[in-house]
Design a protein around this motif. Structure first.
Motif, PDB file in Angstrom:
ATOM      1  N   ASN A  31       0.824  -1.203   0.000  1.00 26.88           N
ATOM      2  CA  ASN A  31       0.000   0.000   0.000  1.00 26.88           C
ATOM      3  C   ASN A  31       0.858   1.253   0.000  1.00 26.88           C
ATOM      4  O   ASN A  31       1.898   1.320   0.667  1.00 26.88           O
ATOM      5  CB  ASN A  31      -0.908   0.009   1.237  1.00 26.88           C
ATOM      6  CG  ASN A  31      -2.091   0.933   1.059  1.00 26.88           C
ATOM      7  OD1 ASN A  31      -2.488   1.220  -0.073  1.00 26.88           O
ATOM      8  ND2 ASN A  31      -2.652   1.403   2.146  1.00 26.88           N
ATOM      9  N   THR A  32       0.411   2.239  -0.742  1.00 26.89           N
ATOM     10  CA  THR A  32       1.075   3.545  -0.753  1.00 26.89           C
ATOM     11  C   THR A  32       0.065   4.630  -0.421  1.00 26.89           C
ATOM     12  O   THR A  32      -1.142   4.477  -0.635  1.00 26.89           O
ATOM     13  CB  THR A  32       1.679   3.863  -2.134  1.00 26.89           C
ATOM     14  OG1 THR A  32       0.617   3.996  -3.091  1.00 26.89           O
ATOM     15  CG2 THR A  32       2.643   2.788  -2.587  1.00 26.89           C
ATOM     16  N   ARG A  33       0.566   5.738   0.104  1.00 30.11           N
ATOM     17  CA  ARG A  33      -0.233   6.961   0.245  1.00 30.11           C
ATOM     18  C   ARG A  33       0.150   7.884  -0.899  1.00 30.11           C
ATOM     19  O   ARG A  33       1.332   8.031  -1.225  1.00 30.11           O
ATOM     20  CB  ARG A  33       0.048   7.650   1.577  1.00 30.11           C
ATOM     21  CG  ARG A  33      -0.245   6.796   2.800  1.00 30.11           C
ATOM     22  CD  ARG A  33      -1.727   6.481   2.939  1.00 30.11           C
ATOM     23  NE  ARG A  33      -2.532   7.681   3.191  1.00 30.11           N
ATOM     24  CZ  ARG A  33      -3.852   7.670   3.302  1.00 30.11           C
ATOM     25  NH1 ARG A  33      -4.521   6.537   3.139  1.00 30.11           N
ATOM     26  NH2 ARG A  33      -4.510   8.787   3.537  1.00 30.11           N
ATOM     27  N   PRO A  89       2.857  -1.399   5.001  1.00 27.54           N
ATOM     28  CA  PRO A  89       2.546  -1.464   3.567  1.00 27.54           C
ATOM     29  C   PRO A  89       2.033  -2.801   3.058  1.00 27.54           C
ATOM     30  O   PRO A  89       1.357  -2.846   2.031  1.00 27.54           O
ATOM     31  CB  PRO A  89       3.891  -1.127   2.914  1.00 27.54           C
ATOM     32  CG  PRO A  89       4.902  -1.592   3.913  1.00 27.54           C
ATOM     33  CD  PRO A  89       4.299  -1.357   5.254  1.00 27.54           C
ATOM     34  N   SER A 146      -4.964   6.360  -1.365  1.00 31.68           N
ATOM     35  CA  SER A 146      -4.019   5.243  -1.318  1.00 31.68           C
ATOM     36  C   SER A 146      -4.043   4.519  -2.656  1.00 31.68           C
ATOM     37  O   SER A 146      -5.016   4.601  -3.410  1.00 31.68           O
ATOM     38  CB  SER A 146      -4.370   4.279  -0.181  1.00 31.68           C
ATOM     39  OG  SER A 146      -5.647   3.709  -0.385  1.00 31.68           O
ATOM     40  N   ILE A 173       4.155   9.574  -4.189  1.00 35.15           N
ATOM     41  CA  ILE A 173       3.753   8.191  -3.907  1.00 35.15           C
ATOM     42  C   ILE A 173       4.743   7.651  -2.879  1.00 35.15           C
ATOM     43  O   ILE A 173       5.954   7.675  -3.112  1.00 35.15           O
ATOM     44  CB  ILE A 173       3.790   7.306  -5.171  1.00 35.15           C
ATOM     45  CG1 ILE A 173       3.029   7.960  -6.327  1.00 35.15           C
ATOM     46  CG2 ILE A 173       3.208   5.931  -4.871  1.00 35.15           C
ATOM     47  CD1 ILE A 173       3.152   7.210  -7.648  1.00 35.15           C
ATOM     48  N   GLN A 174       4.227   7.178  -1.762  1.00 38.04           N
ATOM     49  CA  GLN A 174       5.127   6.723  -0.697  1.00 38.04           C
ATOM     50  C   GLN A 174       4.508   5.524   0.010  1.00 38.04           C
ATOM     51  O   GLN A 174       3.321   5.520   0.348  1.00 38.04           O
ATOM     52  CB  GLN A 174       5.386   7.849   0.312  1.00 38.04           C
ATOM     53  CG  GLN A 174       6.429   7.514   1.364  1.00 38.04           C
ATOM     54  CD  GLN A 174       6.856   8.735   2.160  1.00 38.04           C
ATOM     55  OE1 GLN A 174       6.138   9.733   2.225  1.00 38.04           O
ATOM     56  NE2 GLN A 174       8.031   8.684   2.769  1.00 38.04           N
ATOM     57  N   TYR A 175       5.317   4.507   0.204  1.00 35.24           N
ATOM     58  CA  TYR A 175       4.837   3.340   0.941  1.00 35.24           C
ATOM     59  C   TYR A 175       4.523   3.730   2.385  1.00 35.24           C
ATOM     60  O   TYR A 175       5.214   4.552   2.989  1.00 35.24           O
ATOM     61  CB  TYR A 175       5.873   2.219   0.907  1.00 35.24           C
ATOM     62  CG  TYR A 175       5.982   1.557  -0.448  1.00 35.24           C
ATOM     63  CD1 TYR A 175       4.967   0.733  -0.917  1.00 35.24           C
ATOM     64  CD2 TYR A 175       7.087   1.776  -1.262  1.00 35.24           C
ATOM     65  CE1 TYR A 175       5.056   0.143  -2.172  1.00 35.24           C
ATOM     66  CE2 TYR A 175       7.185   1.188  -2.509  1.00 35.24           C
ATOM     67  CZ  TYR A 175       6.161   0.373  -2.957  1.00 35.24           C
ATOM     68  OH  TYR A 175       6.234  -0.203  -4.200  1.00 35.24           O
ATOM     69  N   THR A 176       3.488   3.114   2.931  1.00 34.02           N
ATOM     70  CA  THR A 176       3.044   3.438   4.279  1.00 34.02           C
ATOM     71  C   THR A 176       3.931   2.743   5.309  1.00 34.02           C
ATOM     72  O   THR A 176       4.839   1.974   4.961  1.00 34.02           O
ATOM     73  CB  THR A 176       1.593   3.001   4.488  1.00 34.02           C
ATOM     74  OG1 THR A 176       1.517   1.568   4.422  1.00 34.02           O
ATOM     75  CG2 THR A 176       0.676   3.611   3.429  1.00 34.02           C
ATOM     76  N   VAL A 188      10.017   5.273  -1.394  1.00 33.32           N
ATOM     77  CA  VAL A 188       9.200   5.834  -2.469  1.00 33.32           C
ATOM     78  C   VAL A 188       9.456   5.067  -3.770  1.00 33.32           C
ATOM     79  O   VAL A 188      10.597   4.789  -4.119  1.00 33.32           O
ATOM     80  CB  VAL A 188       9.479   7.342  -2.672  1.00 33.32           C
ATOM     81  CG1 VAL A 188       9.010   8.131  -1.457  1.00 33.32           C
ATOM     82  CG2 VAL A 188      10.946   7.620  -2.947  1.00 33.32           C
TER      83      VAL A 188
END
Length: 836
Positions: A731-733, A776, A748, A770-773, A794
């Protein structure tokens, strides 16, 4: 020359020159002389040359016309317009009653099948060959297998054909088989050489393994995105065969493999009995291979986890999938660790396994029919006990992606229903026009679960293929498991594409949001027609209707088309690509106005992509397929060997699929000039190494270091393998204000990943759209150590380079043609690069 050395030189040529059918088939077997042999049609004995697909089609067509034991059908075409044949081989009495046999067989998957007399029913076997085109021993063996089944007059063959209906797929991959046959035959020496260094054994890029667009067809059984797969799946679901075989090749120094595979890597949804039966069938392979003295092994190397493979897809459908892997001659003859390996030898092993499969099928007929009936009975009972009764999925602003997932379900004959009213669950709202319902109490229950479930706990940490493939995540759709079916409307008998239209005509401007999957195709078609399009860098509203980041605006005035012609063109495009287009009669908006400088004008892209040695053909093929078959955007494929003579300045964007090697180093200055003068360079995955090396982009990579403690030498491979990310979902935000994310629904975005490239986030947060949580992992396997590195890293970065731009993705946004949810990232990198 010494006599012994002379014999070694002559031996390979003698082996093939003296080859006749008795090498494969019993010389005194009673064959019907009226049935044409393969050699009589091909003009050579099987194994002397590699059969091309056109000659294979010719033989199968003639064979089918010669006997009432066989019928032939063309189920469609490949991308290169080659036929996708299927032969049905069985006793003439069965052919006379084939419709009733099929109906009764399918009844085993229904409650009414409990009363059927299994002892009188034939078994159904699907035999398929050479899904990888450069693994041709299977397809060549298929010529002999088909001949034997049609021509043999032995009583045991007559009985076999009474007991078994054989669905015979002579070439899973016609385009790849043709490509490899051309290579092997045009590079064959009259004086055969076993030297592995000969050109015959080193194919040129992209090689013959894949189909036209470089896809591995043996990963597409579940996604079913390609015509070859769609034809197979239709045949499979129309019959639900009890056994399906998949004949492959492996490294030259290996021997022969047959399933079962590694037991700790069997998918949990596959019943234990499946593996027991697979093992029992394996005893027939062992007996047959023992008779001809061929080495083999089992329960090593390969697994039964990913349901998208030919040997595993049957396992979740009440069948037994069987993988065969033969050491490959990759031509006509090669030296190997096990001695000289000839092409005829590989063909004979595959033929032996094809026959042993049929012997097992005949002898285990009642047992396998009972297993099929019990499989579906148990599945129904499990579904009845399960609290979840339905799955609802959809995406309000992207109905096309939801439709595409429903289309896959339809191909697998999974029942899909309408949503009967707006439905809200856990804060997510679903609308009837853009959502679907899948009841779980249906016979394909296990397959549905295999497609929709998320799984993060595993018995083993090694995988032959990917470990996560949750379909609604791949499509970036909302979805929920629901404890009732009250929201389910009527079953959809035939899916229809979502509607698109202009809601109101205008003499001022038209607006449409960026969320629809087919938006890039619509943009290109409109721009190619000379229509000027702008995109909004901020949201706004018109008469109470909100328009999101990235909304596209088409002014009516000052276009090359008249207002009426523009409206007609836009209406046609809206219908074709399922767009909801709104006409407005004023430029005054709530938020930015339509004349704002925060609307930027798009430029018609001209795109090139690197192909050839060093480029990962899968990645290049996925990109080519996306632009060519979905977006209808021309893509120029430039071979790395031709770079020196090509002027890149005519291309707005140049794509580097995953690349490794040194050849591209010679063209670093050429690409620097390209970007300095305004070109956009887009790199994927391991192209980042080259871009970093030549200072096109400056990012900081997280390093991974781990020492093995308490690991024995014989555990080394497993220890190292456990650190691989074979393919999982994370998952990414997302920052929806950044152009790379225009059209992404929600904050997301699930992303597929199979690399270990971890980029540290930029110091400026706006450069990390875009960045992994921090948590993730959504589905699949990753080691604890790699998971720590992934957190907050990222997968995307972009930096200016002179007048141009460099964009990089660490992950594959176009994975296997079914990762619909992230396809738009590459499209945005093309259309919106100037806004980044």
């Amino acid at each position: 020359m010494k006599k012994g050395l002379l014999l070694l030189v002559l031996l390979p040529n003698l082996l093939l020159a003296q080859l006749d059918a008795s090498y494969y088939l019993e010389s005194n077997h009673p064959y019907d002389p009226k049935i044409p042999t393969p050699a009589s049609v091909l003009g050579y004995e099987v194994g002397q040359w590699h059969v091309s697909h056109d000659k294979l089609v010719q033989y199968m067509t003639i064979l089918a016309a010669s006997s009432d034991r066989v019928t032939i059908e063309n189920r469609g075409k490949t991308y290169e317009d080659r036929p996708l044949l299927l032969l049905t081989i069985t006793h003439p009495d069965n052919h006379q009653n084939i419709g009733q046999i099929q109906k009764q067989h399918l009844q085993l998957s229904e409650p009414s099948g409990s009363s059927l007399a299994l002892e009188t029913m034939p078994l159904v076997v699907y035999q398929g060959f050479s899904i990888h085109g450069n693994e041709p021993s299977g397809a060549n063996a298929g010529l002999l297998a088909a001949y034997h089944l049609v021509a043999s007059q032995a009583p045991e063959t007559e009985q076999l054909l009474q007991d078994v209906v054989i669905l015979f797929d002579p070439s899973y991959n016609p385009d790849g088989l043709q490509r490899f046959a051309y290579w092997a035959n045009t590079n064959k020496n009259q004086n055969l050489t076993t030297d592995n260094n000969d050109r015959e054994y080193s194919e040129v890029w992209p090689r013959g393994r894949t189909n036209h667009y470089h896809f591995d067809l043996n990963r597409d059984w579940l996604p079913a995105q390609l015509p070859e797969s769609q034809a197979r799946i239709e045949s499979f679901t129309n019959w639900l065969p009890n056994i399906l075989t998949d004949h492959h090749e492996m490294g030259t120094d290996a021997t022969f493999f047959f399933q079962p595979g590694i037991q700790s890597r069997v998918h949990p949804l596959t019943p234990k009995m499946n593996q027991k039966l697979t093992k029992e069938i394996g005893t027939y392979h062992a007996e047959a291979l023992n008779k001809i003295g061929s080495l083999y092994y089992t329960e090593e190397s390969y697994d039964d986890f990913y349901y998208g493979k030919g040997s595993t897809y049957p396992d979740v459908n009440g069948s037994i999938g069987i993988l065969f892997e033969q050491a490959s001659s990759r031509g006509h003859i090669q030296d190997s660790d096990n001695g000289v390996l000839t092409f005829p030898f590989t063909v004979r092993n595959q033929l032996t396994a094809a026959f042993s499969t049929l012997k097992a099928a005949q002898n285990m007929r009642v047992k396998l029919l009972r297993y099929m009936r019990d499989f579906y009975k148990d599945a129904r009972q499990e579904a009845a006990k399960n609290k979840s009764k339905a799955i609802v999925f959809g995406q309000t602003k992207d109905p096309v992606s939801a439709y595409k997932l429903a289309e896959i379900l339809e191909r697998h004959k999974i029942k899909v229903h309408q949503l009967n009213k707006p439905f809200t669950h856990k804060g997510k709202t679903y609308h009837p026009e853009t959502s679907y319902v899948v009841p779980l109490e249906q016979k394909k229950n296990k397959l549905i679960r295999g497609m929709f479930e998320k799984r993060t706990q595993f018995e083993d940490s090694l995988f032959y293929d990917i470990s996560g493939w949750t379909f609604p995540l791949a499509f970036n759709l909302q979805y929920d498991f629901i404890n009732n079916t009250s929201m389910a409307g009527a079953q959809i008998e035939k899916l229809t594409t979502p509607e698109g239209s202009i809601t109101s005509t205008s003499n001022y401007a038209y607006l449409f949001e960026a969320h629809g999957y087919d938006t890039p195709a619509a943009l290109y078609e409109l721009m190619e027609a000379g229509i000027r399009i702008k995109t909004a860098l901020k949201p706004f509203a018109s008469e109470g209707t909100a328009f999101d980041y990235g909304t596209y605006m088409i002014p009516v005035q000052n276009q090359n088309l008249s207002g009426e012609a523009l409206t007609q063109k836009l209406a046609a495009v809206a219908k074709k690509y399922s767009l909801k287009v709104t006409g407005v009669n004023t430029g005054l908006m709530k938020g930015i106005d339509l004349g704002s400088q925060l609307f930027i004008t798009l430029e018609l892209p001209k795109i090139a992509m690197l192909v050839g040695d060093g480029v990962r053909s899968y990645d290049a093929g996925e990109i080519w397929h996306l632009f060519d078959t979905r977006y209808n955007i021309p893509l120029t494929k430039i071979d790395i060997r031709d770079l020196s003579r090509i002027d890149l300045s005519g291309y707005t964007h140049f794509i580097l699929p995953s690349y490794s090697g040194e050849w591209l180093d010679y063209f670093a200055d050429k690409f620097k000039e390209y970007t300095e003068e305004g070109g956009t360079l887009i790199g994927f995955r391991y192209s980042l190494d080259w871009l970093q090396k030549h200072k096109f982009i400056d990012v900081e990579i997280k390093s991974f270091e781990r020492n093995a403690t308490g690991v024995r030498f014989d555990q080394k491979r497993d220890w190292e393998g456990a650190q691989n990310i074979g393919g999982a979902i994370f998952n990414t935000r997302v920052d929806r204000s950044h152009p790379i994310n225009f059209g992404v629904a929600g904050n997301s975005l699930p992303m597929f990943r199979d690399t270990s490239i971890f980029i540290k986030p930029n110091a400026n947060s706006y450069n990390n759209p875009i960045q992994y949580t921090n948590t993730p992992l959504l589905s699949g396997y990753i080691s604890e150590e790699k998971l720590e590195l992934l957190k907050r890293s990222v997968p995307f970065q972009t930096q200016g380079k002179g007048e141009g731009r460099v964009i990089i993705f660490t992950d594959n946004t176009n994975f296997r043609a079914f990762w619909y949810g992230t396809n738009r990232l590459l499209a945005n990198a093309i259309f919106l690069s100037k806004a980044m």
